[in-house]
Design a protein around this motif. Sequence first.
Motif, PDB file in Angstrom:
ATOM      1  N   THR A  91       6.729   8.478  16.008  1.00 22.17           N
ATOM      2  CA  THR A  91       6.638   7.382  15.036  1.00 22.17           C
ATOM      3  C   THR A  91       6.930   7.885  13.627  1.00 22.17           C
ATOM      4  O   THR A  91       7.704   7.279  12.873  1.00 22.17           O
ATOM      5  N   ALA A  92       6.338   9.011  13.295  1.00 25.95           N
ATOM      6  CA  ALA A  92       6.547   9.561  11.947  1.00 25.95           C
ATOM      7  C   ALA A  92       8.017   9.895  11.728  1.00 25.95           C
ATOM      8  O   ALA A  92       8.615   9.557  10.697  1.00 25.95           O
ATOM      9  N   MET A  93       8.607  10.534  12.720  1.00 29.73           N
ATOM     10  CA  MET A  93      10.006  10.963  12.575  1.00 29.73           C
ATOM     11  C   MET A  93      10.948   9.766  12.497  1.00 29.73           C
ATOM     12  O   MET A  93      11.848   9.710  11.652  1.00 29.73           O
ATOM     13  N   LEU A  94      10.748   8.823  13.400  1.00 26.71           N
ATOM     14  CA  LEU A  94      11.634   7.647  13.409  1.00 26.71           C
ATOM     15  C   LEU A  94      11.483   6.847  12.120  1.00 26.71           C
ATOM     16  O   LEU A  94      12.471   6.348  11.563  1.00 26.71           O
ATOM     17  N   ALA A  95      10.266   6.747  11.651  1.00 29.45           N
ATOM     18  CA  ALA A  95      10.048   6.007  10.402  1.00 29.45           C
ATOM     19  C   ALA A  95      10.744   6.717   9.244  1.00 29.45           C
ATOM     20  O   ALA A  95      11.403   6.081   8.411  1.00 29.45           O
ATOM     21  N   VAL A 117       1.297  10.934   0.533  1.00 29.00           N
ATOM     22  CA  VAL A 117       1.012  11.344   1.912  1.00 29.00           C
ATOM     23  C   VAL A 117       1.250  10.201   2.885  1.00 29.00           C
ATOM     24  O   VAL A 117       0.887   9.060   2.611  1.00 29.00           O
ATOM     25  N   MET A 118       1.844  10.535   3.999  1.00 29.90           N
ATOM     26  CA  MET A 118       1.895   9.581   5.105  1.00 29.90           C
ATOM     27  C   MET A 118       1.127  10.169   6.286  1.00 29.90           C
ATOM     28  O   MET A 118       1.282  11.356   6.583  1.00 29.90           O
ATOM     29  N   ILE A 119       0.309   9.326   6.917  1.00 31.55           N
ATOM     30  CA  ILE A 119      -0.398   9.768   8.125  1.00 31.55           C
ATOM     31  C   ILE A 119       0.043   8.880   9.278  1.00 31.55           C
ATOM     32  O   ILE A 119      -0.113   7.657   9.222  1.00 31.55           O
ATOM     33  N   ALA A 120       0.602   9.494  10.308  1.00 34.59           N
ATOM     34  CA  ALA A 120       0.925   8.745  11.520  1.00 34.59           C
ATOM     35  C   ALA A 120      -0.080   9.169  12.586  1.00 34.59           C
ATOM     36  O   ALA A 120      -0.127  10.343  12.972  1.00 34.59           O
ATOM     37  N   LEU A 157      -0.705   4.807   5.896  1.00 33.54           N
ATOM     38  CA  LEU A 157      -1.285   5.025   7.220  1.00 33.54           C
ATOM     39  C   LEU A 157      -0.471   4.225   8.223  1.00 33.54           C
ATOM     40  O   LEU A 157      -0.164   3.054   7.977  1.00 33.54           O
ATOM     41  N   ILE A 158      -0.128   4.848   9.307  1.00 33.35           N
ATOM     42  CA  ILE A 158       0.605   4.093  10.313  1.00 33.35           C
ATOM     43  C   ILE A 158       0.156   4.463  11.721  1.00 33.35           C
ATOM     44  O   ILE A 158       0.087   5.643  12.069  1.00 33.35           O
ATOM     45  N   ARG A 159      -0.209   3.434  12.459  1.00 31.44           N
ATOM     46  CA  ARG A 159      -0.524   3.664  13.871  1.00 31.44           C
ATOM     47  C   ARG A 159       0.809   3.773  14.615  1.00 31.44           C
ATOM     48  O   ARG A 159       1.767   3.067  14.298  1.00 31.44           O
ATOM     49  N   HIS A 160       0.843   4.664  15.590  1.00 35.32           N
ATOM     50  CA  HIS A 160       2.086   4.849  16.347  1.00 35.32           C
ATOM     51  C   HIS A 160       2.577   3.522  16.955  1.00 35.32           C
ATOM     52  O   HIS A 160       1.799   2.593  17.170  1.00 35.32           O
TER      53      HIS A 160
END
Length: 332
Positions: free
Chosen positions: A140-144, A255-258, A84-87
């Motif tokens: 955020t998802a793309m950069l990560a 799974v990753m959730i941004a 899980l990642i907050r932007h």
Amino acid sequence: MAACTSQHALISVKPRCASASFSSDRRAGNVRFVSTTSCCPSSRKLGLVCASNSQSSVIEPAKLPSSPESGSNPKKSSEAALILIRHGESLWNEKNLFTGCVDVPLTPKGVNEAIEAGKRICNIPVDVIYTSSLIRAQMTAMLAMMQHRRKKVPIIVHKESERAHQWSQVYSEETKKQSIPVITAWQLNERMYGELQGLNKQETADLFGKEQVHEWRRSYDIPPPNGESLEMCAERAVSYFKEQIIPQLVSGKHVMIAAHGNSLRSIIMHLDKLTSQEVISLELSTGIPMLYIFKEGKFIRRGSPAGPSEAGVYAYTKYMHNYNQKLKQLTQ
Ligand SMILES: O=C(O)[C@H](O)COP(=O)(O)O
């Protein structure tokens, strides 16, 4: 390496911790309830516990997580990663404005946070990415993912119309294998902040009083004027998580959730079984990834993965360790 810059940080981002207390049981550890101005004093670990090579409670080995061989069709596994990642910081975070569903991009600092987040998770398998429909989460998802060692290409899945779907088809199985689908869902958007959107948080507190604004921002069931309470946000975000994301984990996909402060707070509340009182103190920093392992129907909180040069997330489980070995061979 990202640092604890927020005044209220859920997660310790120190890469190594002396002890580990991973648990999804809300009573089991000193996790998540934090309000401090100091950064990660070892005696007061903030939120999640970090990786340690000496981690002893290793989960039993399972099948290899998705590998190049498994491609977009990962094998059913008994263990799956959920990140899980907050932007990262947005332009309105920087200006201290209520943002909610207004679609604001990241600041340069937010871009860096996303990149740092990516380094922290670069060794964790990811088969599918979910983001909100808002650009700050998608950036955020793309950069990560640009930092990921596996170097698969994240591709946004367009299903808003038949044409969009048709016109974005990929006709090579091999290319598909080297891609990660990115599914965008409005249900993961930030809570709708109603008539607070665009207002300055400090000025709003000066006008309506600190307590009132804190209630709007953090209470479970009191909505801001014409906006969503956390409870209302949870209704859509947690339902989506249960209906769309859990089945992916059950099938062994990583799974990753941004997403956002409040949509993720509602999901974490669900995962960690927090009460409506406890969730009031739950704060998420921008750009800090959190890891859960989904195993036998349960979510095990694994802390914030350390960066590539530190004790890695592979210390957590043999399963992850095996994946890491495989990855090393491939990228050598
Ligand atoms: O929407 C916003 O303004 C922020 O992203 C989250 O705000 P909060 O800290 O008030 O929940």
